[in-house]
Each structure stands twice: as C-alpha cells, then as structure tokens.
Design a protein around this motif. Sequence first.
Motif, PDB file in Angstrom:
ATOM      1  N   PRO A   1      44.427  47.950  34.543  1.00  0.00           N
ATOM      2  CA  PRO A   1      44.087  46.856  35.836  1.00  0.00           C
ATOM      3  C   PRO A   1      43.884  45.506  35.364  1.00  0.00           C
ATOM      4  O   PRO A   1      44.321  44.705  36.106  1.00  0.00           O
ATOM      5  CB  PRO A   1      42.618  47.648  36.256  1.00  0.00           C
ATOM      6  CG  PRO A   1      42.020  48.529  35.127  1.00  0.00           C
ATOM      7  CD  PRO A   1      43.131  49.047  34.373  1.00  0.00           C
ATOM      8  N   LEU A   2      43.211  45.423  34.317  1.00  0.00           N
ATOM      9  CA  LEU A   2      43.028  43.822  34.117  1.00  0.00           C
ATOM     10  C   LEU A   2      44.382  43.140  33.639  1.00  0.00           C
ATOM     11  O   LEU A   2      44.368  41.886  33.948  1.00  0.00           O
ATOM     12  CB  LEU A   2      41.673  43.716  32.861  1.00  0.00           C
ATOM     13  CG  LEU A   2      40.426  44.155  33.255  1.00  0.00           C
ATOM     14  CD1 LEU A   2      39.393  43.975  32.204  1.00  0.00           C
ATOM     15  CD2 LEU A   2      39.982  43.342  34.442  1.00  0.00           C
ATOM     16  N   THR A   3      44.909  43.888  32.747  1.00  0.00           N
ATOM     17  CA  THR A   3      46.491  43.466  32.230  1.00  0.00           C
ATOM     18  C   THR A   3      47.107  42.988  33.775  1.00  0.00           C
ATOM     19  O   THR A   3      47.715  41.983  33.794  1.00  0.00           O
ATOM     20  CB  THR A   3      47.016  44.320  31.458  1.00  0.00           C
ATOM     21  OG1 THR A   3      46.205  44.772  30.608  1.00  0.00           O
ATOM     22  CG2 THR A   3      48.256  43.487  30.946  1.00  0.00           C
ATOM     23  N   PHE A   4      46.755  44.024  34.621  1.00  0.00           N
ATOM     24  CA  PHE A   4      47.568  43.895  36.017  1.00  0.00           C
ATOM     25  C   PHE A   4      47.080  42.518  36.913  1.00  0.00           C
ATOM     26  O   PHE A   4      47.914  41.748  37.354  1.00  0.00           O
ATOM     27  CB  PHE A   4      47.503  45.015  36.861  1.00  0.00           C
ATOM     28  CG  PHE A   4      48.064  44.897  38.337  1.00  0.00           C
ATOM     29  CD1 PHE A   4      49.341  45.002  38.736  1.00  0.00           C
ATOM     30  CD2 PHE A   4      47.323  44.700  39.259  1.00  0.00           C
ATOM     31  CE1 PHE A   4      49.783  44.714  39.794  1.00  0.00           C
ATOM     32  CE2 PHE A   4      47.780  44.366  40.653  1.00  0.00           C
ATOM     33  CZ  PHE A   4      49.220  44.452  40.760  1.00  0.00           C
ATOM     34  N   ILE A   5      45.923  42.333  36.686  1.00  0.00           N
ATOM     35  CA  ILE A   5      45.464  41.180  37.717  1.00  0.00           C
ATOM     36  C   ILE A   5      45.845  39.964  36.770  1.00  0.00           C
ATOM     37  O   ILE A   5      46.160  38.876  37.388  1.00  0.00           O
ATOM     38  CB  ILE A   5      43.768  41.394  37.396  1.00  0.00           C
ATOM     39  CG1 ILE A   5      43.350  42.509  38.319  1.00  0.00           C
ATOM     40  CG2 ILE A   5      43.151  40.082  38.004  1.00  0.00           C
ATOM     41  CD1 ILE A   5      41.944  42.830  38.457  1.00  0.00           C
ATOM     42  N   ALA A   6      45.738  39.786  35.492  1.00  0.00           N
ATOM     43  CA  ALA A   6      46.133  38.679  34.779  1.00  0.00           C
ATOM     44  C   ALA A   6      47.742  38.620  35.285  1.00  0.00           C
ATOM     45  O   ALA A   6      48.203  37.452  35.558  1.00  0.00           O
ATOM     46  CB  ALA A   6      46.198  38.840  33.391  1.00  0.00           C
ATOM     47  N   THR A   7      48.497  39.419  35.009  1.00  0.00           N
ATOM     48  CA  THR A   7      50.025  39.390  35.545  1.00  0.00           C
ATOM     49  C   THR A   7      50.035  39.030  36.844  1.00  0.00           C
ATOM     50  O   THR A   7      51.010  38.221  37.198  1.00  0.00           O
ATOM     51  CB  THR A   7      50.737  41.007  35.268  1.00  0.00           C
ATOM     52  OG1 THR A   7      50.228  41.275  34.182  1.00  0.00           O
ATOM     53  CG2 THR A   7      52.246  40.474  35.187  1.00  0.00           C
TER      54      THR A   7
END
Lengths: 303, 616
Positions: free
Chosen positions: B357-363
């Motif tokens: 999820p955090l990688t998704f938010i950054a993306t």
Amino acid sequence: MNTILIEILGAIATILLAFTVGMLYGGARRKVIARIQNRVGPPIYQNFIDVVKLYSKETSIHHGWIQHMGPVFAITASITSLMFVPILTSGNWFSNLNFSGDLIFLIYMMVFGSLGMALGAGQTGNPNSAIGVSRGLSQMVGYEIPFVMSMVALMTQFHTTSITGMIELQAQSESWMMFSNPFAFIAAIMAMLGMFHYAPFDIVHAPAEVASGPVSEFGGKYLGMMMTSGSIFAFVKLTLFVDVFMGGASNLIELVIKTFALYMIPVLYGVINPRYRTEQAITYFWKWPAFFGLIGLVWAAFY
Amino acid sequence: MNSLIIILILVFGGAIISFVLNKFLPILLNSFVVLIMLAVSYFFFSIDAAVQLNFEIGGFHLQWGFTSAGYLFGIIVVVLGFLTLLYSTAYMNGKDNLGYFYMNFLFSIGAMLGILMSRDLISLFFFWEIMTWSSYLIVIYSGKDVDRRGLKYMIFSAIGAYSMLMAIVIVYSFIGSFLLEDIFTSIYAIGFGYQLAIAILLMIGFGVKTAIMPVHVWAPEAYAGSPMSFTALFSGALSKMGVFGFALVLFNLVSTQNWLINEVVAWLAAITAVLATFYAVIQTDAKKLLAYSSIAQLGYIIIGLASGTYLGVMAGLFLAVLHAVFKATLFMAVGAVERQVGTTDMTKVTGLIRRMPLTFIATLISIITLAGIPPLGGFVGKWMLYEALITSDHYYLVIMVFLSSTAAFLYSYRILFGMFLGQEEPEYANVKEAPLAMLIPMLVLSAISVFAGTFPGFIIEPIQKAMLVLGFENRIPNIEWYQLSVLFNSWGDKVVLQNIMISVMGVFLVGLAFITIKGYKNQRYVSTKDISSSGEVIQPEDNMTFQMDFYKPFERAIWPLLKRKIDDYYTDFGKGLEALFDFIRRFYSGNGQLYAIYVMAFLVLLLIAGTKYFGF
C-alpha cells in the motif's frame, strides 16, 4: 467569521442549483429520447427518485479503499470545478472562487474526476470496468484536442485566460464569442459531443458491450454519489460553454435557457446515431473538429 | 580548505574507498556510502555562494565555483543522490559487484557536481566525460544485452562528446580563453555563422543527455536496463545536466533575440514530447514506460526554456526540479515492485495494492504530479508552461504540449492499474511491502510533490536566484516563501493555489466522511474475484484482469505516427554506411599490383590534366 459562513452558504446554494438543474436536464433527456422513439418515457423528475433510492439503499460490500474513494474523487472534481466557473455575470450569490482560477486550471480540474473514478473502477477487478476506462481515456485524448484548440483560440483572441475576463470582454464588445470566432465555437461544440459521452460516443458505458463499463461494480451510495457528481458536472460544462461562448447569463432564467439549448445539441445528435468503435471515436475528433479548431486559431491570431 | 575541493575529494575518494571496502569489509559498505553522501550534503548546503577556486593547468586558466544556476541543479543532485543511495542499500542487497556499483554511482554524483561547479569549458568537458563513462559502466552492470544497449549509449554519448569538443575548440580559437565568463561576454563579437555552429554543436552534446529527438534512441533501453536505484538518479538528476547545459547555451551563448534557434529547439522538444508519450502508452513493461515518459517530460522542460519568456523559463526549471522528484519516486516504486515481485511486466503483475500500500501511495502521488492534476506540484509547473506559451503567442506549441499531456493520462493510468489495481493474483498473495530503506526515500519525495502544489515558493525561490544568472530580472514580490501562493501570467491572470487546495481538500474530506459514515457498520471487504460477471463463476486461479493490449484502439488510432521508428532510420543509416565501406574496400583489395596500377593511373592523370589545372 461571518464572511466565511456566507461563502460556505453561497457554495452550498451553488451546489444545490447545479444539482437540481443537472438532474432535471437528465430527466429531460430521457423524456426527449423517449418521445423521439415514440415512447411515453419516465417523468422529468425520475432522476431525483432514482438518486434518493440509491442513497437510501444499504451498500454492504466494497473492493478496497481506492474503490471506496473513487466516487469521492469524482464529486470533488465536479464541485471544485463548479466553484471556479462563474454562474451569473452579476450579483454576489454564486461568485464562490471565480477569481482564484482560470481556464487552464479548469481544463485540468475537469480531468481530475474521471481519473479518480478510473482508479476506483480499476480496483474492483471487473474486466468491463478496465475496458471502459481504457476507452474513456483514449477518447479523452480525442476530444481534448479540438476543445483545447478552441479554448486557446479564445484566450489569444481576448488576451486573457480568465473566464470572468472573457465574460466582461464579451459584454464590452456586445458580441458573443460564438459569433466573433465561429470556428472555435464549432470545434468546441463538436468536442462537447464527446465530452458528454452520449451516443455515438457512448463507448465508455456501452451497455450492450461492456455492461456499463467503469460503474459496473458500483451500487447504492456509490452510484448515488456518482449520479450526483455527473449531474453537477454536466451543469459545469454547460455553464462554462455559456460563459465563454454566449456571454454568460445575467439571471437564472437566461442561464437555464442558454444551457438547455446547448444541452440539446449532444442529446439530439445522440438520439439519431448508433455507436462508434473506439478508434473511430478517437479519430473523429482529429479530423473535422481539429480542422475547425485550427481555423479558429488562425482566425484568432488575425482578429 | 576550500569546500569545493572537500566535496570532490569526499565523493571521488569515497568512490574508490567503497570499491576497496567491498573487497575487505562488505558489511560496512552500505553505511559508508550513505555517510559519505551525508557529509557531501552537509558541505554542499554550507557552501558560501562566493567560494571560488582558480588554478592553472598547462597554461590554461581554470575556475570552479557554483553559480546560483549550478547550485539549483546541485540541490537536485545532492538530495536525490542521498535518497537514491539510501534506496540502493536495500535495493541492491544481495547483488554482486557492489563495490563496482557504488564506485560508479559515487563517481557520477561527483562528476555531476563537478559539471555544475565548473566555470570553464575544460573542466566541464572533463567532468562530463567522467559522468558519461561512470554511467555507462552502470548501464552495463547487469551484463545482459550489453552489446546493444551499452553500445547505443556509448555511441550517442561519444557523438555528443565530440560535438562538444569541437565547439570548445572553435570557441577557444576565437576567444582564446576557456572561462565561461569571458566566452559569454565576447561571444557576440565573433561571426554569426560560427556562433550558430558553436550553439548547435553544444546543443547536440547536451541534447544527447536530455534524450531529445533525434538523439534519444539510447535512452529507453539504458534507463530500463540499469538497476532502478541508479535509473532514479539517471533520469532524475543526470539528464538534468543536459537541461543545465541547454539553459547556459540558450540564454548566455545565443542571444535571446535569435528566436529561430529557440523556435527550432522548442519544436524538436515538442515533437519529442508527443512521440515519446505515444510510445510510452503502448509499452507493457513498467520500466520502459517510465523511460519513454522521462523523454517526454524532458521535452516539456526544454520547451519551457526555449520559449525564452520569464514564465516559460521558470516553468522549465520548476518542471526540471519536480521531474527529478516524481520520476525518481516512480522509478524507485517500480524498482520496489521488481524486487518484491520479480518482474515489472504489466501483463503479469496485478493487484498489488493490498500487498504494497505505501508503494502504491507514493506511486499515486507521483503519477498525479506527473499528470499535472491540481492540487499537487505538477499542476504549478504545467500551468506556468501553458500560460507562458499562450501569452507569448506559441499557439501551436501549446496544442502539442496539450496533446502530449492528455495522452500522458493514458500511461499514467496504465502504470497504476497495471501494477497495483485489477484482480489479485494468488501467486502474489505473499508479497511483502518494500523494506523501510526503500520506502523512506519514496515517501519523502512524494511529500515534496504534495507540498509543492500549495507552497511552490520553496522551489521557486532558488529558481528565481538561478534565473538572475541567466539574465532575467526578479519578478517575485519580496515575501516569505510560504506566502507565495498566487501565480500570475504576463496578462495579469492568476491562479490562487491555496484556495484550490482548500476547496479540493474540503470537498474531498466532506465527501469521504459522508460516504464512509453511511452504512459503515454493515459494509465489508470482498475479494476482487467476487464481482458481477454475468453468471460466469470466476475460479480462484482465473485472473480476469484486462492487461493485454490495454490501449489497442488508441494504438490503432495513432498507428500512422508509430509506423516508422527513428531507430530504424539509424539502422538504415548504419547499413548504408556498411554498404559504402564495402564498396570502398573493393579498391583496397590488398593486391600490390592493383595499388601499382592506381599509382600509375594517378600519374597519367596528372600528366594529362596537370598542365591545364595545376599549372605544371
């Protein structure tokens, strides 16, 4: 404190106005289409019934937080765009944030909603949603080109990018933009056909092909919010066109007449047309509409 | 000691030590490189603007020192260098040849700082070459497909370097000094033709690094083939050296009255932007997609610079800073997916949002910034770019930029959908979120993107200082950076960023609260396999995600433009040259008698024609 309260009240009044008008137009569209197809059709207030029903239904599932937020993205974009579009040329009631943004900002803000919606639709995992999104975004590249051409033509002709500035200049010159740059107007109207996603450009929702596409996993409160957002957004688009091409409106009745006249163009064009294939729907806008847009640009440069 | 020297010694010394360290104490390597970069940042940010270094080598007077333009790009290099190195410590974990990798990594950072601080063409060229070969060594780090990918990069870099060298020689032969100051003041004295030649040659050199059409063909493969931790720096900072060079050439070497060069450069950049965007749309590998998108984004930056207006240059530099921020984040995020999942092929990876999820938010944040959607930072740059082009009568360029940015929504969505959304794959059910050392750089950079949308002042202020060097006056009112939220174009129209942020956030939070509170208790999560599928029951092993030929209709619509790649022209050119050399070789058959005949024939020719043409 008082001024903030008044501003919020004004914003809510604007939203209610946009919602009501947009919903009624949707009902009118269903009625018009029905009459043309020789049916009786639903009553004009049918959309209100639908949206109340949707909101009162219980939604028991979701597919994740991005899907949950998708309709919120959509309504954020609709309402924020509404705040920046001048509703009436005079009076303080609906002025909201008209002086804080310009046409370029609005063009970008109007995209925000569909991208947010697309994200939400993507998380549902329904292949039809993804197909719908892919079609919708592709088509957007199609109609944005003539639309932007005509908007750039207006901006260069008037030497302003602000919408309120354009309304003022049209009032000063006592001529509507649709007459002082007719080609830009034609291009913009043709782009509007695509913007409204009515036939023959209804490839995104295409009921018979992709089972209403991006919205296929949204029901209950989600669908209700999307309907709300859609009707507000329709009002925003129509009002924007009235502002930049028809000199704005000085009172609500004038606004309703002008927007309704504009609204009937995509509706009536859609009734008599079947659906395009996706690539046809894209390249359609790169032919005559873009050509008129180019002429409009040249016209504006020599105006 | 002079802090410029300290910085260079730290970086280059650190590079060599890290190579040695990997041999003896590999455990310390990670912390060592991060510490080196921390020390470099400390010395960089404590630099006094007036620090200079003059010395002579072989009779040539050389000069080092940061101008505020160099300092602006230096900030990008140092910040991004630190974050990418931090990211590398986790990303490169367990790979071979780490000493080699970090040595070249630090070498490129040092070379970039060297380029930015050099105020003469000799050191510029010297550091430029170090940058080229150190990045080349990392491009071929993976060892796969070296002859194609590495060779392309090397050949184009060499073309760039030779053009630069030629320009430098021409400049010296006219002006007699390598110092940029001398050159900038006396360039107008030399003939227009030479001035043009110098500018074009230098721009070829810089254009190769910015990957502008038609010298861009090395970029997609080089970006996609390097380790992602380096690509973040490669696309984020290294390509900006070309932008820095363009800024110098366009504003200090070519007079701004010379609109033709500006127009040509702007149009080349616009074509680059449009075509690269189209290519990005049809990619299926996330790395390649981002590589093409990098090329397109650099196109906008160059358009902004080449427009030559105050707002345009500010837009170009603002986008340059932001591009470093969001594109680095995106490459890092793709790298995180690659490390955790094993592939970045978007036809294979799906539904990672609940796993990472955090990688998704950054993306997501970086993609919104990339697409230029308000209220994040990308919008500020895009707005300035459009307004600058419209107010300076570049109508057709605006249309090109709009076409490219609208098509950019397509690949923006593709990358989010391809990797994170769609149906979840049982194969990836055990994928874990990326390690903290990879997440922190991504989240820090995303925070910058968000912040820049409402408070662009903290980026605009150093840009304003840099623009003074490029010959623009100061038009920013004298206020604190956080008060700067109203942007004006030259017609006096404005956009108020803080109002936009308030409106968007206000409506969003109210809407979110409304939709969440209503029926919150009775709502539960169901898997993405549990969907309306017209009666067909989806089995757990089925994956219905729409991933193949995602934009096929769009591809069909733009097919006439994509039919012929520039790559093919180069291949044809190469083949043509081969045929030519083949033909020439027939004369040099190695047969002594044949050579004797050539000599005889030449003498006879001289005898016959000599008296007539040569007078003997």
